[in-house]
Design an enzyme around this catalytic site. Structure first.
Site, short mmCIF file in Angstrom:
data_model
loop_
_atom_site.label_atom_id
_atom_site.label_comp_id
_atom_site.label_asym_id
_atom_site.label_seq_id
_atom_site.Cartn_x
_atom_site.Cartn_y
_atom_site.Cartn_z
N HIS A 1 0.83 -1.20 0.00
CA HIS A 1 0.00 0.00 0.00
C HIS A 1 0.87 1.25 0.00
O HIS A 1 2.07 1.21 0.32
CB HIS A 1 -0.93 0.02 1.22
CG HIS A 1 -0.21 0.02 2.53
ND1 HIS A 1 0.28 -1.13 3.12
CD2 HIS A 1 0.13 1.03 3.39
CE1 HIS A 1 0.87 -0.84 4.27
NE2 HIS A 1 0.80 0.48 4.45
N ARG B 1 9.87 -1.69 2.32
CA ARG B 1 9.52 -0.72 1.27
C ARG B 1 9.61 -1.36 -0.11
O ARG B 1 10.45 -2.22 -0.35
CB ARG B 1 10.42 0.51 1.37
CG ARG B 1 10.18 1.30 2.64
CD ARG B 1 11.09 2.52 2.77
NE ARG B 1 10.76 3.26 3.98
CZ ARG B 1 11.24 2.99 5.19
NH1 ARG B 1 12.08 1.99 5.32
NH2 ARG B 1 10.89 3.69 6.24
#
Length: 403
Positions: free
Chosen positions: A264, A283
């Site tokens: 997300h 990440r």
């Protein structure tokens, strides 16, 4: 009950207006203010404001008297720590594309990096604690996000409508395998492309997005979002990954639950975020920070479909947002003045006022909080009620999810 003094976190993607305005400070703020933290995270704990004006770190208070503050049952269950972290999040720019590990992945990864001797603040560290980080975001304003993988058949349609020759082969690969494995294969291909190929592919994608964004068609919002990301992060593989994700806009009061493995990126807006008390982030792009591709691929869940938007359910005058997470439970109250609203007993709780004001009453005690104010309720403090005192009063109550 005691009022809280809470730290503001300054990140480049933050807002210069939202948190400053909430706290009654000068607007705009001198620098971006991204998050306002409420809790006992070791990196930046809240402080209890005593009646005499002195302050005590909530983290230190929990360490000195966990049984009274957490409760006998919670003390053992949560190993004498506060299991949740409450935040006001205010994004003027997109956050990085990211996912969070499961509890098993976090414990294994943390132990591995500890054994390797990585310092806690090492740039290439993935696991800063042995905990998972499920989270809930409840919108205060229109809140824009990329959340979870879109149905592959819909993504194939988007890729074809972009009419980017350089992406045609990728679209057909996903069309031939429109499932979990096809998404994994395409995402892996894109995130591992050499920079020389990204420097060609992303500009070509930009041209396709310009055409599609102006079409007013089915995917004009998605095209505009990817175009904006490509301008902010030229040559970043996360721009391609964004093509695979659901583009969501929450209205105030709506919420999303993000479990382990959900890829997300928050794009813009203000919201109340409640999460397990962890700082573990893997990440996937849209950032200059470290991206550990193999570890990210181990964590990601490629299950596709639109994310369920939570509107909450009635709970004794509150609206509660149920999730599978046991570390936290969020409740919201919004409306005009009314009679006393009972604060559910059980475990430690934090009450935050985001608009209006309220009187908070406990046996033999009374405090008032107004916009931006918050207070701590220990497990031992029961029989608490709130009386909203303004038409626009909105309150958020954070606790654990043990019931």
């Amino acid at each position: 009950m005691e009022l809280l003094d809470n730290p503001v976190r300054a990140y480049a993607w933050g807002s210069r207006t939202v948190i400053a305005d909430l706290l009654g400070h000068e607007v705009p703020s001198p620098h971006p203010q991204a998050e306002l933290w409420f809790g006992a995270h070791p990196g930046d704990p809240s402080r209890l404001v005593h009646a005499d004006g002195s302050h005590t770190s909530l983290l230190d208070a929990l360490r000195s008297d966990p049984e009274r503050l957490l409760g006998v049952d919670r003390r053992g269950h949560w190993d004498s720590t506060l299991p949740f972290l409450l935040k006001v999040l205010a994004a003027d720019e997109p956050l990085s594309l990211q996912a969070h590990p499961s509890i098993e992945q976090a414990r294994t990864g943390f132990a591995r990096e500890e054994a390797a001797g990585l310092s806690p603040d090492a740039a290439d560290r993935n696991y800063r604690d042995p905990n998972h980080k499920p989270e809930l975001i409840c919108a205060l304003t229109d809140f824009h996000a990329l959340v979870g993988f879109r149905e592959p058949a819909v993504t194939v349609r988007l890729l074809r409508e972009l009419e980017v020759p350089e992406l045609a082969g990728h679209a057909e690969l996903l069309a031939a395998q429109p499932d979990h494995d096809g998404l994994r294969a395409l995402f892996t291909t894109w995130i591992t492309l050499p920079q020389s190929m990204l420097d060609t592919l992303v500009p070509a994608l930009q041209e396709g997005c310009v055409r599609l964004a102006g079409s007013g068609g089915e995917f004009h919002v998605e095209a505009r979002t990817v175009l904006e990301l490509s301008e902010r992060y030229p040559g970043d593989a996360g721009v391609l990954a964004a093509l695979l994700l659901n583009r969501v806009t929450l209205q105030p009061g709506e919420a999303l639950y993000l479990p382990a493995g959900n890829l997300h990126a928050y794009l813009s807006g203000a919201g109340i975020e409640l999460m397990a008390n962890s700082d573990n982030v893997l990440r996937g792009g849209l950032t200059p920070k470290h991206v550990d591709v193999p570890e990210l691929l181990r964590v990601l869940d490629f299950t596709a479909g639109p994310p369920p938007v939570l509107t909450g359910s009635p709970d004794g005058g509150w609206i509660r947002y149920d999730t599978p997470a046991k570390e936290f439970l969020l409740r919201r109250w919004a409306g005009g003045p009314t009679g006393p609203v009972k604060v559910p007993d059980g475990g430690p709780r934090i009450l935050l006022c985001t608009s209006g004001s309220a009187c908070v009453r406990a046996p033999g005690e009374e405090l008032e909080i107004s916009r931006g104010g918050s207070l701590w309720m220990a497990a031992a403090e029961t029989g608490v009620s709130v009386i909203p005192m303004a038409e626009d009063t909105q309150l958020f109550l954070a606790g654990d999810g043990l019931g």
